[in-house]
Design a protein around this motif. Structure first.
Motif, mmCIF file in Angstrom:
data_model
loop_
_atom_site.group_PDB
_atom_site.id
_atom_site.type_symbol
_atom_site.label_atom_id
_atom_site.label_comp_id
_atom_site.label_asym_id
_atom_site.label_seq_id
_atom_site.Cartn_x
_atom_site.Cartn_y
_atom_site.Cartn_z
ATOM 1 N N ASN A 117 -16.558 -1.597 6.883
ATOM 2 C CA ASN A 117 -16.540 -0.254 6.305
ATOM 3 C C ASN A 117 -15.195 0.385 6.628
ATOM 4 O OD1 ASN A 117 -16.818 2.442 5.666
ATOM 5 N ND2 ASN A 117 -18.279 2.875 7.310
ATOM 6 N N PHE A 118 -14.339 0.467 5.607
ATOM 7 C CA PHE A 118 -13.015 1.077 5.779
ATOM 8 C C PHE A 118 -12.915 2.423 5.057
ATOM 9 C CE2 PHE A 118 -9.533 -1.748 7.519
ATOM 10 C CZ PHE A 118 -10.403 -2.547 8.266
ATOM 11 N N VAL A 119 -14.056 3.012 4.749
ATOM 12 C CA VAL A 119 -14.061 4.278 4.021
ATOM 13 C C VAL A 119 -13.395 5.372 4.858
ATOM 14 C CG1 VAL A 119 -15.529 6.089 3.044
ATOM 15 C CG2 VAL A 119 -16.079 3.686 2.660
ATOM 16 N N LYS A 120 -12.506 6.122 4.221
ATOM 17 C CA LYS A 120 -11.765 7.234 4.827
ATOM 18 C C LYS A 120 -10.813 6.776 5.924
ATOM 19 C CE LYS A 120 -15.428 10.548 3.716
ATOM 20 N NZ LYS A 120 -16.374 11.572 4.218
ATOM 21 N N LEU A 151 -10.012 -7.015 3.874
ATOM 22 C CA LEU A 151 -10.382 -8.381 3.485
ATOM 23 C C LEU A 151 -10.142 -9.371 4.615
ATOM 24 C CD1 LEU A 151 -9.113 -8.464 -0.208
ATOM 25 C CD2 LEU A 151 -11.490 -8.761 0.558
ATOM 26 N N GLU A 152 -9.044 -9.211 5.329
ATOM 27 C CA GLU A 152 -8.775 -10.085 6.479
ATOM 28 C C GLU A 152 -9.939 -10.020 7.471
ATOM 29 O OE1 GLU A 152 -6.452 -12.191 7.150
ATOM 30 O OE2 GLU A 152 -4.755 -11.744 5.834
ATOM 31 N N THR A 153 -10.418 -8.804 7.722
ATOM 32 C CA THR A 153 -11.533 -8.620 8.647
ATOM 33 C C THR A 153 -12.809 -9.252 8.102
ATOM 34 O OG1 THR A 153 -10.548 -6.531 9.374
ATOM 35 C CG2 THR A 153 -12.851 -6.914 9.951
ATOM 36 N N ALA A 154 -13.051 -9.049 6.806
ATOM 37 C CA ALA A 154 -14.264 -9.588 6.189
ATOM 38 C C ALA A 154 -14.283 -11.109 6.216
ATOM 39 C CB ALA A 154 -14.385 -9.078 4.758
ATOM 40 N N TYR A 155 -13.115 -11.737 6.031
ATOM 41 C CA TYR A 155 -13.064 -13.198 6.035
ATOM 42 C C TYR A 155 -13.242 -13.779 7.442
ATOM 43 C CZ TYR A 155 -12.074 -14.346 1.182
ATOM 44 O OH TYR A 155 -12.182 -14.555 -0.181
ATOM 45 N N SER A 156 -13.182 -12.916 8.449
ATOM 46 C CA SER A 156 -13.470 -13.390 9.807
ATOM 47 C C SER A 156 -14.963 -13.481 10.049
ATOM 48 C CB SER A 156 -12.830 -12.451 10.839
ATOM 49 O OG SER A 156 -13.521 -11.205 10.871
ATOM 50 N N ASN A 196 -9.537 6.864 -1.337
ATOM 51 C CA ASN A 196 -8.157 6.982 -0.856
ATOM 52 C C ASN A 196 -7.767 5.861 0.109
ATOM 53 O OD1 ASN A 196 -7.491 9.605 -2.112
ATOM 54 N ND2 ASN A 196 -9.072 10.383 -0.744
ATOM 55 N N ASP A 197 -8.421 4.713 -0.040
ATOM 56 C CA ASP A 197 -8.248 3.652 0.953
ATOM 57 C C ASP A 197 -7.648 2.368 0.386
ATOM 58 O OD1 ASP A 197 -9.625 5.385 2.748
ATOM 59 O OD2 ASP A 197 -11.531 4.647 1.975
ATOM 60 N N TYR A 198 -6.994 2.445 -0.762
ATOM 61 C CA TYR A 198 -6.520 1.217 -1.396
ATOM 62 C C TYR A 198 -5.443 0.506 -0.577
ATOM 63 C CZ TYR A 198 -9.091 3.080 -5.365
ATOM 64 O OH TYR A 198 -10.086 3.574 -6.175
ATOM 65 N N ASP A 199 -4.725 1.271 0.228
ATOM 66 C CA ASP A 199 -3.698 0.642 1.076
ATOM 67 C C ASP A 199 -4.324 -0.177 2.203
ATOM 68 O OD1 ASP A 199 -4.632 3.103 2.078
ATOM 69 O OD2 ASP A 199 -2.914 3.300 3.407
ATOM 70 N N LYS A 200 -5.636 -0.078 2.366
ATOM 71 C CA LYS A 200 -6.333 -0.819 3.410
ATOM 72 C C LYS A 200 -7.054 -2.057 2.867
ATOM 73 C CE LYS A 200 -5.574 1.781 7.075
ATOM 74 N NZ LYS A 200 -4.988 1.252 8.326
ATOM 75 N N LEU A 201 -6.882 -2.335 1.571
ATOM 76 C CA LEU A 201 -7.622 -3.432 0.950
ATOM 77 C C LEU A 201 -7.418 -4.757 1.673
ATOM 78 C CD1 LEU A 201 -9.293 -4.755 -1.323
ATOM 79 C CD2 LEU A 201 -7.166 -4.922 -2.650
#
Length: 453
Positions: free
Chosen positions: A127-130, A117-122, A108-113
């Motif tokens: 972990n954005f689960v839930k 990704l912005e965080t990961a590229y930093s 249920n986290d697709y709106d956080k994609l």
């Protein structure tokens, strides 16, 4: 800040058709954000893997897929996003062990994609689960052939089958609002076949409206001019009532086909599974369906080797398969899943016994299916063309009693056939799965061509 719009996204969807719908909605979210989508892994910079975790084999496949594609990080691939059921259920294990992945999202986290990704590229694995809102889009990018599509009308499950993880992964049954579903169906464009799916299609509406609304939804969706026909999958036996049977019979847009996951036939095993009804009720339901809809195709699934299943229980299941004479069946060896009630049951059977019983059930069903399909030899069937089978060098399609991927096919020769169009096919031969034939004008045109030469 990283420019994600300039990145090329790829997506791999594992598991069931319900997962496929989630993937198609996620692709739409990516496109709506102005990003490019590619199916070439060598061009992909951000790869999303939508996972299944229903069975141990599915979890194994998900992990192996991540490992397989992680090697492309030495080429062009920059980030791997793991989403879906595996992180939803097992994020504590997967986040720390599956270091090849950079981003983890739940179901249920697709709106956080993009935020993830912005965080990961930093430079940080995230972990954005839930963490998402759970809101779903009515827009999709289809991954099926354009002439058919799946429509997921609900998520989660309230049935507490003792072998199943779905309620723990997906949560309680949640019907989607009828208005948004109708909008989604309309947005699909011209569809020869709309396939309704949920963990339990027949329960639709109970949680949201306080009463079953499947029939009302069927009446509304079949009024849409872009929907040519509707197929029903995953109808729980205890929820199939006279009103639904009548709707299937009387609504010309509903395909005379129903998938009823029965799982077993013997009352003792069904009680251990926490399944509704029993052998006599199941046989009575099958009789009622055939009496009211004589040409209906009935499909089901069964589990062999459930804990404590004796030879007598198995013989009862075999005799049920022979008596029921269902059109199509899937048989599965019981999978002992942690966090399920059945995991703790004594009397677990060996893998070899379970596989042997599955094989025996398939042998029975092969005989039944061959007999049923042989009745069509010499007849003309209405077949939708799904495309070309290049190995068999002919067109391939399906009759009404064949759902995509899970049932057999019709292989046919034709002077020409267009994907999504219907053709009258004269059946010449069959095996236990498939039918073989040609369009009625095929021989005429071929013979005319010979005479002209």
């Amino acid at each position: 800040m990283i420019d994600l719009i300039g990145k090329k996204f790829g997506l791999i969807s594992l598991g069931c058709d319900k997962n496929r719908v989630d993937s198609e909605k996620l692709l739409s979210v990516i496109a709506e954000n102005g990003c490019k989508i590619t199916d070439d892994i060598n061009e992909t910079q951000i790869l999303i893997i939508n996972t299944c975790a229903f069975l141990n084999e599915a979890r194994k496949e998900a992990i192996e897929t991540v490992l397989e594609y992680s090697v492309y990080k030495s080429v062009n691939l920059e980030k791997i996003v793991v989403t879906g059921c595996l992180p939803q259920m097992y994020i504590d294990e997967t986040f720390f062990d599956l270091t090849e992945a950079d981003v983890f999202l739940g179901t249920n986290d697709y709106d956080k994609l993009f935020e993830a990704l912005e965080t990961a590229y930093s430079g940080t694995r995230v972990n954005f689960v839930k963490s998402g809102s759970g809101k779903t889009s009515t827009s999709r990018i289809l991954t099926t052939p354009e002439h058919y599509a799946y429509l997921k009308i609900a998520d989660g499950c309230n049935n507490k089958c003792t072998y199943c993880l779905i309620p723990k992964i997906r949560g309680k049954y949640q019907s989607y609002p009828m208005e948004s579903l109708l909008e989604e169906a309309q947005n699909l464009g011209d569809v020869s076949e709309l396939i309704l799916v949920a963990q339990d299609v027949t329960r639709y509406g109970l949680d949201l409206y306080g009463q079953k609304k499947l029939i009302e939804f069927l009446q509304n969706v079949t009024k849409l001019v872009n929907i040519n026909s509707v197929r029903l999958l995953y109808c729980y036996p205890d929820m199939i009532d006279n009103a639904l049977i009548s709707e299937i019979r009387d609504n010309p847009k509903i395909i005379k086909y129903i998938d009823i996951p029965l799982q077993h036939s013997e009352n003792r095993i069904l009680k251990l599974m926490n399944r509704p009804a029993g052998r006599n009720e199941y046989l009575a339901l099958i009789r009622k369906l055939r009496e009211n809809i004589p040409d209906i195709a009935i499909r089901s699934t069964f589990i062999a080797g459930f804990p404590t299943e004796t030879e007598e229980d198995f013989e009862g299941l075999r005799s049920f398969i022979e008596e029921a004479e269902l059109d199509n069946c899937g048989f599965f060896a019981y999978s002992r899943e942690p966090d399920t009630a059945a995991y703790k049951l004594k009397g677990q059977l060996t893998y070899s016994i379970k596989k042997s019983r599955v094989k025996k059930l398939y042998e029975i069903q092969h005989s039944i299916s061959y007999k049923k399909l042989s009745r069509y030899v010499g007849q003309v069937l209405k077949v939708v063309c799904d495309g070309i089978d290049y190995n068999k060098n002919c067109f391939v399609g399906r009759a009404y009693f064949q759902a995509p991927d899970i049932d057999g096919k019709v292989f046919f020769n034709a002077y020409n056939a267009i994907q999504g169009e219907y053709y009258e096919v004269l059946i010449e031969n069959n095996d236990a799965y498939d039918l073989y034939g040609h369009t009625e004008d095929y021989n005429e045109r071929r013979n005319t061509g010979k005479r002209n030469r």
